[in-house]
Design a protein around this motif. Sequence first.
Motif: not given
Length: 170
Positions: A136-143
């Motif tokens: 899981i990317t940081e962007e996906e986690l933030n979303n």
Amino acid sequence: MYRCDHNECCGHSNDRVGAEIGMLHNLLRRQMACMTEKSANSANVTGMQAMIVHHLILREKEGDLFQKDIESAFQMRRSTATGILQLMEQHGILRREPVAHDGRLKRLVLTDRARAMDERITERMVQMEQILRRGITEEELNNWFAVSEKIRSNLEQYQGNLCREGQKKW
């Protein structure tokens, strides 16, 4: 037997948010319980008790901690928290001590036995976090965190109202 596809009855697709959250919740709790029980095994401690020990150790620097803090942190009912904390007290994991400013309040104090378990508990929790974040990317986690916060807010807005019989505030 009629089977609802959710498009007709409530305007939702088969991708139901509540059902998905429920399934993830069950998977995560089972895995966390398994991992924390293994790390606390020799102390005869349940997964939830291990998570409470870890939470108390992390938060004790902020000041006295009470049963209501556990209820809030783990989103559990008062009766559930009472039962868990009483067992922890019976097993020598924590003590309840009165506070000077209000004799009715009892702060939660961890024993040396509980502190000895925490290193193993922390290792298991770090392992779990690594498993959860895998791929899981940081962007996906933030979303995900942003959506999660909105869902929490939606639920807190209706907290208590949905449980009262005969009351529907939709």
